[in-house]
Structure formats: structure tokens, C-alpha cells
Scaffold this active site. Structure first.
Site, mmCIF file in Angstrom:
data_model
loop_
_atom_site.group_PDB
_atom_site.id
_atom_site.type_symbol
_atom_site.label_atom_id
_atom_site.label_comp_id
_atom_site.label_asym_id
_atom_site.label_seq_id
_atom_site.Cartn_x
_atom_site.Cartn_y
_atom_site.Cartn_z
ATOM 1 N N GLU A 104 0.279 5.469 0.777
ATOM 2 C CA GLU A 104 -0.639 6.388 1.156
ATOM 3 C C GLU A 104 0.142 7.998 0.887
ATOM 4 O O GLU A 104 1.167 8.120 0.894
ATOM 5 C CB GLU A 104 -0.845 6.389 2.752
ATOM 6 C CG GLU A 104 -1.566 4.887 2.907
ATOM 7 C CD GLU A 104 -1.784 4.725 4.403
ATOM 8 O OE1 GLU A 104 -2.438 3.743 4.791
ATOM 9 O OE2 GLU A 104 -1.040 5.458 5.331
ATOM 10 N N GLU A 150 -3.116 -4.864 -2.969
ATOM 11 C CA GLU A 150 -3.813 -5.588 -4.148
ATOM 12 C C GLU A 150 -3.567 -4.890 -5.363
ATOM 13 O O GLU A 150 -3.329 -5.483 -6.230
ATOM 14 C CB GLU A 150 -4.967 -5.925 -3.797
ATOM 15 C CG GLU A 150 -5.175 -6.870 -2.608
ATOM 16 C CD GLU A 150 -5.311 -5.946 -1.373
ATOM 17 O OE1 GLU A 150 -5.061 -4.881 -1.324
ATOM 18 O OE2 GLU A 150 -6.405 -6.428 -0.320
ATOM 19 N N ASN A 181 0.951 -1.063 -0.058
ATOM 20 C CA ASN A 181 -0.001 -0.034 -0.302
ATOM 21 C C ASN A 181 0.917 1.278 0.139
ATOM 22 O O ASN A 181 1.976 1.279 0.567
ATOM 23 C CB ASN A 181 -0.991 0.123 1.236
ATOM 24 C CG ASN A 181 -0.294 -0.248 2.470
ATOM 25 O OD1 ASN A 181 0.596 -0.985 2.681
ATOM 26 N ND2 ASN A 181 -0.866 0.345 3.335
ATOM 27 N N HIS A 238 -3.830 0.533 -3.105
ATOM 28 C CA HIS A 238 -3.882 -0.621 -2.072
ATOM 29 C C HIS A 238 -3.025 -1.697 -2.495
ATOM 30 O O HIS A 238 -2.498 -1.544 -3.758
ATOM 31 C CB HIS A 238 -5.272 -1.145 -2.029
ATOM 32 C CG HIS A 238 -6.364 -0.256 -1.376
ATOM 33 N ND1 HIS A 238 -7.365 -0.612 -0.710
ATOM 34 C CD2 HIS A 238 -6.699 1.364 -1.896
ATOM 35 C CE1 HIS A 238 -8.373 0.674 -0.521
ATOM 36 N NE2 HIS A 238 -7.800 1.446 -1.179
ATOM 37 N N CYS A 271 -10.077 -5.513 1.279
ATOM 38 C CA CYS A 271 -11.057 -4.568 1.285
ATOM 39 C C CYS A 271 -12.171 -4.759 0.351
ATOM 40 O O CYS A 271 -11.872 -5.310 -0.649
ATOM 41 C CB CYS A 271 -11.024 -3.174 1.435
ATOM 42 S SG CYS A 271 -10.239 -2.347 0.168
ATOM 43 N N CYS A 280 -10.650 -3.422 -3.208
ATOM 44 C CA CYS A 280 -9.925 -4.518 -3.745
ATOM 45 C C CYS A 280 -10.671 -5.627 -4.486
ATOM 46 O O CYS A 280 -10.207 -6.168 -5.555
ATOM 47 C CB CYS A 280 -8.795 -4.779 -2.749
ATOM 48 S SG CYS A 280 -7.683 -3.541 -2.697
HETATM 49 ZN ZN LIG Z 1 -8.018 -2.580 -0.507
#
Ligand SMILES: [Zn+2]
Length: 284
Positions: A82, A95, A80, A93, A120, A123
């Protein structure tokens, strides 16, 4: 459970930094033999290494993902990413990062993805755009799942009348008469843009000459689409470079005239690159 000792972990981390998170087929075979494990066990054992590439200044939640591609035999890491002081909706993310990494680097049929935490909903939807969504194995700490199990009653490309899918790797037949690199032109032609037709891609060149590429990857649910600038910054992060430490020579964004929608979002995420050159922006 396969545990990778610190010496091998250091070796793999160094290899991954050189290749932007790509473990070539020969490296995969060598590790499977050395660790006496199978492919899926290796994918899961690599997760702590993938998570080392995460940059999570907001959540401090470090996610790793590892994708396997049947055609190339390679594994592709993702983590990930950010962006400080930017909308949370802009983050990449893990994935997405792993699938983007595979796609950018020539994968054609992803058969499995290992993740160190449950994916999530965003994803799950991103994975539903893959050409292999119907057969994908999702390897989680608590077992193996199909995407149908994790995303029942799904909404996908066919609901919008789109017969294409991410990873089909079809190149758009367009002439690009711009003063940009041939590599960027090629990535532009391979952008996946069935919903807006905005062929768009990005290139980032470091002062030491290393170049990274990103492509626009759209999604039927729109929000999980990955912008080309997030895509290229994710590739940079997978070389082990912190965004704030990157010594950037040139950043280029290209999109299709009449369909442009990426400039403002590109400028937003680029505020996280300290001392970067201004964005070179082209339409064709
Ligand atoms: Zn995700």
C-alpha cells in the site's frame, strides 16, 4: 495442516529475501521432503511467510499469496503493498504481487495459487488474464476453487478480441536504442500490453547494486492492470526492504512513444520512496 517451525520459517524467510520471494525448485522439493507434505500443503504453509513481506500502512491487513509454476517447479511469494497518501486504486494486491513475481522471474504456466484470505473481485479479474485461467486451482482457507467458480459469467481478454494472455511470455520484436541496461530492454519487450500497445517497463537499482525490474501487465477490465512502477516496487518489497528505508541509486521508466500513459502514476507511487534519485524517464 502443515506447520512450519520457527527455525525453518526463519530459513525460508532469509532465502526469500535474497531471491525477491522466489523459492527455486530444489528448495521446494527439499521442503516437501522435510515437512512430509504435498505441494499444495506447502503452498498454504508458506502463506504466513509471504504475508511477512506485506507493507500495509493504511489497512494493517497483511495478505500473503503463493503461486506454483508447473514448468519451472518454483514457488513465488506475493504480498500486498500500500502507498501512503495515494489513491487506494494504486495498491498492489498480494495475488498480483505473486503472479507478477512469477511472470518477471520466468514462470510459464501457473497451476495453483494459495491465498490466506478470499481474493477480492479485482484479483479474480486479474487472474482471469492468465493463460492458465481455465485450469487454475485457487487454494483458500476454506477449500479449493476454480476461477470459474469464483468468477462466473466472466468478462475476459476474448471479449475484447484479444487472443493473447498474461504469462504467454511472447517478446515484442522492437529495437530499443536507449542508454538503458540490457535487462531493462528485455523486460520492456516482455511487457503484456494488448489493450494500449504501450510497451513499458521499469528498473530500480539500489546503492548496493541490487537491481529490480517491473513490467506493465494490462487487464481486459483495465482497472486491475499493474503499472510497471508498482510492479518493480512490489519486487523491492519482496526482498524485505521497506519502501521508506530503500537506499535508491537510480529509477528508470521506459515507455513507447505515442502511447505513453505511465509517467504520472509512476511519480505518484514514488512519493513513498524517501530520498530516492529522480525518475529517469525515456520513450523509444
Ligand atoms: Zn485483491
Amino acid at each position: 495442516m502443515v506447520i512450519i517451525d520457527s527455525k525453518i520459517e526463519e530459513y525460508i524467510y532469509d532465502v526469500a529475501k535474497q531471491t525477491h520471494g522466489v523459492l527455486k525448485a530444489n528448495v521446494v522439493s527439499e521442503l516437501i521432503s522435510q515437512l512430509n507434505c504435498d505441494k499444495e500443503q506447502l503452498q498454504q504453509a508458506l502463506l504466513p511467510i509471504a504475508a511477512k513481506f506485506a507493507q500495509a500502512p493504511i489497512s494493517s491487513f497483511y495478505v500473503g499469496a503463493v503461486v506454483f509454476d508447473k514448468i519451472t517447479g518454483c514457488m513465488y511469494l506475493g504480498a500486498n503493498l500500500e502507498f501512503k497518501r495515494q489513491a487506494l486504486s494504486l495498491v498492489v494486491h498480494a495475488e498480483q504481487a505473486a503472479i507478477n513475481n512469477a511472470w518477471i522471474n520466468g514462470a510459464q504456466e501457473i497451476t495453483s495459487i494459495a491465498i490466506n484470505a478470499a481474493p477480492c473481485g479485482f484479483c479474480r479479474q486479474f487472474m482471469n488474464e492468465l493463460s492458465s485461467a481455465g485450469t487454475l486451482s485457487i487454494l483458500l482457507p476454506n477449500g479449493r476453487f476454480t476461477l470459474t467458480e469464483l468468477l462466473p459469467c466472466d468478462f475476459g481478454p476474448s471479449d475484447l478480441g484479444n487472443g493473447a494472455s498474461l504469462m504467454s511470455n511472447e517478446a515484442a520484436d522492437v529495437d530499443v536504442n536507449l542508454p538503458i541496461s540490457d535487462a531493462l530492454k528485455q523486460h520492456l519487450r516482455h511487457a503484456y500490453v494488448p489493450y494500449t500497445s504501450n510497451l513499458s517497463a521499469a528498473e530500480l537499482v539500489l546503492k548496493d547494486g541490487r537491481a529490480f525490474y517491473g513490467r506493465y501487465a494490462e487487464n481486459a477490465a483495465y482497472s486491475p492492470s499493474l503499472s510497471p512502477m508498482s510492479s518493480v516496487l512490489s519486487q523491492l518489497a519482496l526482498s524485505g526492504i521497506e519502501l521508506e528505508d530503500a537506499s535508491v541509486e537510480r529509477i528508470t521508466l521506459v515507455e513507447k512513444a505515442g502511447f505513453e500513459n505511465q509517467k504520472s502514476v509512476a511519480q505518484a507511487v514514488l512519493t513513498n520512496l524517501q530520498g530516492a534519485a529522480p525518475l529517469e524517464y525515456h520513450v523509444f
